[in-house]
Write an enzyme that holds these catalytic residues in place. Structure first.
Site, PDB file in Angstrom:
ATOM      1  N   GLY A  96       7.410   2.954   2.816  1.00 40.63           N
ATOM      2  CA  GLY A  96       7.852   3.608   4.153  1.00 40.63           C
ATOM      3  C   GLY A  96       9.384   3.793   4.227  1.00 40.63           C
ATOM      4  O   GLY A  96       9.924   3.617   3.203  1.00 40.63           O
ATOM      5  N   GLU A  97       9.900   4.517   5.198  1.00 42.34           N
ATOM      6  CA  GLU A  97      11.302   4.853   5.224  1.00 42.34           C
ATOM      7  C   GLU A  97      12.249   3.646   5.159  1.00 42.34           C
ATOM      8  O   GLU A  97      13.460   3.644   4.450  1.00 42.34           O
ATOM      9  CB  GLU A  97      11.512   5.771   6.716  1.00 42.34           C
ATOM     10  CG  GLU A  97      12.565   6.312   6.551  1.00 42.34           C
ATOM     11  CD  GLU A  97      13.225   6.804   7.969  1.00 42.34           C
ATOM     12  OE1 GLU A  97      14.359   7.222   8.256  1.00 42.34           O
ATOM     13  OE2 GLU A  97      12.289   6.693   8.887  1.00 42.34           O
ATOM     14  N   PHE A  98      11.849   2.607   5.392  1.00 39.50           N
ATOM     15  CA  PHE A  98      12.699   1.231   5.729  1.00 39.50           C
ATOM     16  C   PHE A  98      12.428   0.241   4.641  1.00 39.50           C
ATOM     17  O   PHE A  98      13.013  -0.910   4.455  1.00 39.50           O
ATOM     18  CB  PHE A  98      12.714   0.605   7.146  1.00 39.50           C
ATOM     19  CG  PHE A  98      13.216   1.552   8.266  1.00 39.50           C
ATOM     20  CD1 PHE A  98      12.420   2.184   8.873  1.00 39.50           C
ATOM     21  CD2 PHE A  98      14.563   1.836   8.252  1.00 39.50           C
ATOM     22  CE1 PHE A  98      12.802   3.016   9.939  1.00 39.50           C
ATOM     23  CE2 PHE A  98      15.081   2.429   9.185  1.00 39.50           C
ATOM     24  CZ  PHE A  98      14.270   3.313   9.998  1.00 39.50           C
ATOM     25  N   ASP A 129       7.479  14.843  15.015  1.00 35.51           N
ATOM     26  CA  ASP A 129       7.144  14.769  13.671  1.00 35.51           C
ATOM     27  C   ASP A 129       5.515  14.656  13.630  1.00 35.51           C
ATOM     28  O   ASP A 129       5.218  13.960  12.531  1.00 35.51           O
ATOM     29  CB  ASP A 129       7.763  13.677  13.207  1.00 35.51           C
ATOM     30  CG  ASP A 129       7.867  13.709  11.536  1.00 35.51           C
ATOM     31  OD1 ASP A 129       7.999  12.592  10.938  1.00 35.51           O
ATOM     32  OD2 ASP A 129       7.454  14.918  11.233  1.00 35.51           O
ATOM     33  N   GLU A 132       8.579  -1.577   2.020  1.00 38.15           N
ATOM     34  CA  GLU A 132       7.354  -1.605   1.755  1.00 38.15           C
ATOM     35  C   GLU A 132       6.378  -1.340   2.910  1.00 38.15           C
ATOM     36  O   GLU A 132       6.586  -1.941   4.035  1.00 38.15           O
ATOM     37  CB  GLU A 132       6.998  -2.619   0.820  1.00 38.15           C
ATOM     38  CG  GLU A 132       7.632  -2.876  -0.480  1.00 38.15           C
ATOM     39  CD  GLU A 132       8.842  -3.564  -0.625  1.00 38.15           C
ATOM     40  OE1 GLU A 132       9.272  -4.200  -1.591  1.00 38.15           O
ATOM     41  OE2 GLU A 132       9.637  -3.484   0.426  1.00 38.15           O
ATOM     42  N   VAL A 133       5.390  -1.012   2.765  1.00 36.95           N
ATOM     43  CA  VAL A 133       4.067  -1.067   3.697  1.00 36.95           C
ATOM     44  C   VAL A 133       3.252  -1.986   2.985  1.00 36.95           C
ATOM     45  O   VAL A 133       2.753  -1.535   2.016  1.00 36.95           O
ATOM     46  CB  VAL A 133       3.553   0.183   4.286  1.00 36.95           C
ATOM     47  CG1 VAL A 133       2.596   0.127   5.178  1.00 36.95           C
ATOM     48  CG2 VAL A 133       4.852   1.137   4.625  1.00 36.95           C
ATOM     49  N   LYS A 189       4.908  -3.205   8.188  1.00 30.71           N
ATOM     50  CA  LYS A 189       6.022  -2.439   7.676  1.00 30.71           C
ATOM     51  C   LYS A 189       6.976  -3.462   7.548  1.00 30.71           C
ATOM     52  O   LYS A 189       7.350  -4.169   8.550  1.00 30.71           O
ATOM     53  CB  LYS A 189       6.238  -1.322   8.478  1.00 30.71           C
ATOM     54  CG  LYS A 189       5.467  -0.140   8.421  1.00 30.71           C
ATOM     55  CD  LYS A 189       5.999   1.210   9.287  1.00 30.71           C
ATOM     56  CE  LYS A 189       5.061   2.053   9.230  1.00 30.71           C
ATOM     57  NZ  LYS A 189       5.643   3.221  10.101  1.00 30.71           N
ATOM     58  N   ILE A 233       0.709  -1.110   0.048  1.00 29.98           N
ATOM     59  CA  ILE A 233       0.195   0.245  -0.065  1.00 29.98           C
ATOM     60  C   ILE A 233       0.869   1.218  -0.066  1.00 29.98           C
ATOM     61  O   ILE A 233       0.314   2.411  -0.041  1.00 29.98           O
ATOM     62  CB  ILE A 233      -0.967   0.113   1.114  1.00 29.98           C
ATOM     63  CG1 ILE A 233      -0.202  -0.287   2.468  1.00 29.98           C
ATOM     64  CG2 ILE A 233      -2.254  -0.899   0.936  1.00 29.98           C
ATOM     65  CD1 ILE A 233      -1.042   0.120   3.779  1.00 29.98           C
ATOM     66  N   GLY A 234       2.153   1.268   0.301  1.00 29.88           N
ATOM     67  CA  GLY A 234       2.963   2.118   0.147  1.00 29.88           C
ATOM     68  C   GLY A 234       4.296   2.073   0.453  1.00 29.88           C
ATOM     69  O   GLY A 234       4.726   0.972   0.423  1.00 29.88           O
TER      70      GLY A 234
HETATM   71  O1  ACK Z   1      -1.340   7.508   2.494  1.00 25.93           O
HETATM   72  P1  ACK Z   1      -1.000   5.966   2.705  1.00 25.93           P
HETATM   73  O2  ACK Z   1      -2.188   5.234   2.103  1.00 25.93           O
HETATM   74  O3  ACK Z   1      -1.161   5.793   4.229  1.00 25.93           O
HETATM   75  O4  ACK Z   1       0.183   5.803   2.501  1.00 25.93           O
HETATM   76  C1  ACK Z   1       1.194   5.618   3.551  1.00 25.93           C
HETATM   77  C2  ACK Z   1       2.096   4.261   3.292  1.00 25.93           C
HETATM   78  O5  ACK Z   1       1.465   3.329   4.146  1.00 25.93           O
HETATM   79  C3  ACK Z   1       3.415   4.254   3.779  1.00 25.93           C
HETATM   80  O6  ACK Z   1       3.453   5.025   5.115  1.00 25.93           O
HETATM   81  C4  ACK Z   1       0.274   3.758   4.920  1.00 25.93           C
HETATM   82  N1  ACK Z   1       0.033   3.255   6.023  1.00 25.93           N
HETATM   83  C5  ACK Z   1       1.106   3.269   6.816  1.00 25.93           C
HETATM   84  N2  ACK Z   1       0.758   2.616   8.017  1.00 25.93           N
HETATM   85  C6  ACK Z   1      -0.701   2.177   7.711  1.00 25.93           C
HETATM   86  C7  ACK Z   1      -1.610   1.629   8.475  1.00 25.93           C
HETATM   87  N3  ACK Z   1      -1.537   1.111   9.523  1.00 25.93           N
HETATM   88  N4  ACK Z   1      -2.912   1.326   7.848  1.00 25.93           N
HETATM   89  C8  ACK Z   1      -3.266   1.745   6.724  1.00 25.93           C
HETATM   90  N5  ACK Z   1      -2.216   2.420   5.684  1.00 25.93           N
HETATM   91  C9  ACK Z   1      -0.964   2.742   6.221  1.00 25.93           C
HETATM   92  C10 ACK Z   1       0.211   5.011   4.852  1.00 25.93           C
END
Ligand code: ACK
Length: 875
Positions: A561-563, A677, A565-566, A584, A558-559
């Protein structure tokens, strides 16, 4: 005269010379008696027309048979047309005058049948059309299948069916003393014959089939079940004294078990076990014996043990008590099939009596107390106490702690003393200290600070020392303690579930000892910086649950992250409902520092438990890639979410989001955690629009490396001036950031200070510039933002005050109606009309909107009454 010259009466007609004869003879009404088809047998004589002189074409040699169905038994006149013709009957034999000399006449017998089903009865009629005829007899009858017994079932006399081909189905009933095996049935044919017997009955218990009748079994015989067999002779050691026995009674002294078949001989309980011998080993005893001499004709002998504690030398059961329930019997105490048992966990120096009983299937039937037994009395030896099983520590300081423990489960005597052995964990057992005490606790002093110690304890009785307990580890780091004696093992990793990584699982390893951690001051939980731990794994395992990777099902990325994929996916922990999670992961090829930074976020998040803080589900550290698993937030980051839904929410909804963030931040600040932050991009939104603070990764980066290299990483637009200039990160600097988040929210994700560069932003703030109210922003909200952006951090509101303020706004939505585009002089009246009541003071009004700190400023400027507030302008 009939053939035998006996005079008989007949109905006669002989009008052969006259034409157009139509002579009728009718019977009385005949009841049909349930018959459906009746048979009519007619006997008659008939004169041959040729033998009649002068007779022409008028002479006939037949007559007609008719019937008429009727419920009426006294019909006086029945029309000819009401009769239905059965048949024209001709004679088989007719006679002539010539014959008269030889035989008086020739008698014909004709039978006809007819279906009579519609009325109670019927009439028959005979029509003569010009014959010379004498009707001698008419017999009317119907047919039945006669009563019969087949397969021990009785079938009643049954009237046949209406048609010549019909079969009547008949159900039989079992004869006396018999039981239905299968429904007995037969069919009655049209000619009165029984056909196709089905099913039947069996003689009841105690009876046998003797030629279709069930007869009772005679004395000395029995029959246990309903069957087609005969009665059997009683089995050995049993008899039957009356007819019809279903079982035989056992001879006196012999018994039958409930589970024994009736054909089995009666048997006896076993005699006593023999040659019981005992071998004592400290506090356990081995008992062995030989089987009974007489097994009573059975092969199901078993043994049970009685354990008694008796006074020395006593054989009087009255002076004995049953053994305690913690005595162990191996393989078991009752239902023993073997002739050896080990009794352990006995008390030291105690007299025990063991009684071995022999049982078999008829022991119970033979009556209570009938079991034969053999006994032995033994005295156990002295034994050392069992190990201390649990040690706990309290009152930890930098140099001391208090230990306490439970008495061993089996002291095996009076405990004279406890011994505690301890050493620094790093030293292993190369050098250790010993402390002795009479009580179950001891204060250990003279310890080094921040050091992990290993403790063992043991008890001593007259029999000597017991074994030492297992190791219990405690640290002298300030705060409370945790015991770590758990080993966690990973089993199997479901490699295939991961979409983009290969898993590599490590062999099981014991968890490292834990340091003291969360301290508590007057009941308030304080955040512990995981970087105070030397080993980051210690921190992670203290604050985060290790998740078995096979319980995670990754679904999509879904995205970034700093380290790494999420991803989103599902987590199924045993015994719990499956939940959606965000995962993460730490990308491959990471350095130690990266691993540490990555996991530090989980160590931080794991310390929090609040509805507006993202919840940590757990971590995967024993498999690669490392993962941090959190609750899943369907709407992702707040900034992107707001941009996507520009202008779509009510002010109350926006304030609701801000309230959630403020509540989460109040919780963090109460725990003395500084986020550093706080920004809309680090707030996540779930499907219910609940906002939760996330991203706890930055704090360390800044603290570890105060050099300029990270200045660029400071989120300038969100950071308070003192934090930018001299890294003064405090809850008050988080409040500044919160003001920026408010602005982001109300402007639906606009970039703070738009496209100004960082340097210009710093300069503008320095010169007193503040972000203006976003479009349609309620004045009170912009005022709150401005308060958060006070240069002097002490002047900024606390999160608690912000929360109060937002709660009041939500309770009084009218206060949100007034936006920046309104007329200044109406501010007070229109913004908070509810609170501008005459009896209210300026002070109370300020309090009610959380701005009481302006009381003096307003008073100094002459605003002392509510009326005077009406002249207050926006400027
Ligand atoms: O805007 P987003 O969809 O929300 O894109 C970022 C991406 O991962 C990188 O951080 C999403 N994300 C992070 N943690 C969560 C979470 N717990 N539930 C849903 N999306 C998340 C974040």
């Amino acid at each position: 005269m009939d053939e035998k010259n006996i005079p008989i009466r007949t109905y006669q007609v002989c009008n052969v010379l006259e034409p157009n004869q139509n002579n009728w003879l009718r019977t009385d009404w005949i009841h049909r008696s349930g018959a459906q088809r009746v048979y009519v047998e007619v006997k008659f004589t008939l004169r041959d027309c040729n033998s009649l002189p002068g007779v022409t074409g008028t002479c006939k040699e037949t007559f007609n048979l008719y019937y008429h169905e009727s419920n009426e038994d006294r019909e006086s006149y029945i029309k000819e047309s009401s009769f239905i013709k059965v048949d024209t009957v001709a004679a088989d034999e007719s006679f002539t005058q010539v014959d008269v000399g030889d035989r008086i006449m020739k008698l014909n017998t004709e039978v006809r049948d007819v279906k009579v089903t519609t009325r109670k009865g019927f009439y028959l009629a005979f029509q003569d059309v010009g014959a010379c005829i004498a009707l001698v007899s008419v017999r009317v009858f119907y047919k039945t299948c006669p009563l019969t017994i087949r397969n021990l079932a009785t079938f009643p006399d049954t009237v046949t069916g209406a048609d010549t081909s019909s079969l009547v189905e008949v159900r039989g009933s079992c004869v006396n003393q018999s039981e239905e095996k299968e429904e007995p049935k037969m069919y009655c044919g049209a000619d009165g014959e029984w056909l196709v017997p089905i099913g039947g009955c069996l003689c009841s218990p105690g009876y046998e089939d003797k030629g279709g009748v069930c007869k009772a079994c005679s004395v000395g015989f029995y029959k246990a079940k309903s069957s087609d067999t005969g009665c059997s002779k009683c089995p050995p050691h049993s008899h039957s004294l009356r007819d019809g026995a279903t079982v035989c009674d056992c001879h006196s002294g012999y018994f039958h078990a409930d589970s024994d078949p009736p054909s089995m001989a009666c048997t006896q309980p076993p005699s006593a076990p023999q040659q019981l011998i005992s071998v004592v080993n400290e506090t356990s005893v081995v008992l062995e014996w030989a089987p009974p001499r007489r097994l009573g004709g059975r092969s199901d002998t078993s043994y049970s043990l009685e354990c008694l504690i008796c006074q020395a030398g006593s054989h009087n059961r009255g002076l004995c008590l049953p053994c305690s329930s913690d005595v162990l019997f191996s393989p078991s105490q009752t239902g023993l099939k073997t002739t050896r048992v080990v009794v352990s966990e006995l008390r030291a120096h105690t007299h025990y009596t063991f009684i071995v009983h022999a049982h078999n299937g008829v022991s119970r039937a033979s009556g209570a107390g009938a079991t034969q037994s053999v006994s032995v009395t033994v005295t156990t030896n002295q034994a050392a106490p069992s190990p201390v099983s649990f040690i706990q520590a309290t009152d930890v300081t930098r140099h001391s702690l208090s230990l306490s423990w439970q008495q061993p489960d089996r002291p095996n005597g009076v405990i004279l003393e406890y011994e505690v052995k301890f050493y620094e964990k790093d030293q292993k057992e190369r050098s250790y200290r010993i402390m002795r005490t009479f009580s179950r606790s001891v204060d250990v002093t003279g310890l080094n600070p921040l050091t992990v110690y290993v403790f063992h304890a043991r008890a001593r009785t007259a029999a000597g020392y017991g074994e030492f307990s297992g190791p219990f580890e405690f640290s002298t780091n300030s705060g409370s303690l945790t015991i770590t004696s758990t080993n966690i093992y990973i089993t199997h990793a479901a490699v295939t579930q991961l979409m983009f990584v290969t898993l590599l699982c490590f062999p099981p390893s014991p968890l490292p000892p834990l340091l003291s951690h969360l301290s508590s001051t007057a009941g308030v939980k304080i955040y512990v910086d995981p970087f105070t731990y030397e080993d980051p794994d210690q921190a992670i395992h203290e604050f985060a649950k290790e998740i078995d990777v096979s319980s995670i099902h990754i679904e999509r990325v879904i995205g970034m992250g700093e380290f790494g994929e999420v991803c989103s996916g599902r987590l199924r922990v045993q015994g719990k409902r499956e939940i959606y999670v965000a995962i993460k992961s730490l990308k491959a090829g990471y350095s130690d520092k990266q691993r540490r930074d990555f996991l530090s976020e989980a160590s931080i998040m794991g310390q929090f438990d609040h509805p507006n803080i993202i919840r940590l589900e757990g971590v995967v550290t024993r498999c690669k890639p490392l993962m941090i698993v959190t609750e899943y937030m369907e709407n992702g980051s707040l900034d992107a979410f707001l941009r996507k839904h520009d202008g779509q929410f009510t002010v109350i909804q926006l304030v609701g989001m801000l309230r959630g963030i403020a509540s989460g931040m109040k919780y963090l600040s109460d725990m003395s955690y500084v986020h550093r932050d706080l920004a809309a991009r680090n707030i996540l939104v779930n499907s219910n629009l609940v906002c939760k603070v996330s991203d706890f990764g930055l704090s360390r980066v800044l603290e570890d490396d105060p050099e300029a290299a990270y200045t660029t990483r400071i989120p300038i637009r969100w950071t308070a001036p003192e934090a930018i200039t001299y890294r003064k990160f405090t809850t008050a600097s988080d409040v500044w950031s919160y003001g920026i988040v408010m602005w982001e929210v109300v402007s639906y994700g606009e970039r703070p200070y738009w496209d100004m560069n960082n340097q210009d932003v710093i300069k503008a703030i320095e010169e007193g510039y503040r972000l203006p109210a976003p479009m349609d922003c309620p004045v009170v909200l912009h005022q709150l933002m401005l308060d958060c952006w006070e240069r002097e951090r002490a002047e900024r509101p606390t999160f608690s005050q912000i929360l109060n303020m937002l709660d009041k706004l939500i309770r009084n939505p009218g206060t949100l109606r007034r936006t920046g585009s309104g007329v200044g002089s109406e501010v007070c009246v229109s913004v908070i009309p509810e609170v501008c009541m005459p009896e209210w003071s300026v002070c109370q009004w300020l309090q009610s909107i959380g701005l009481e700190r302006y009381r003096d400023t307003l008073a100094a400027a002459g605003y002392t009454s509510l009326d005077s507030l009406l002249t207050l302008t926006h400027q």
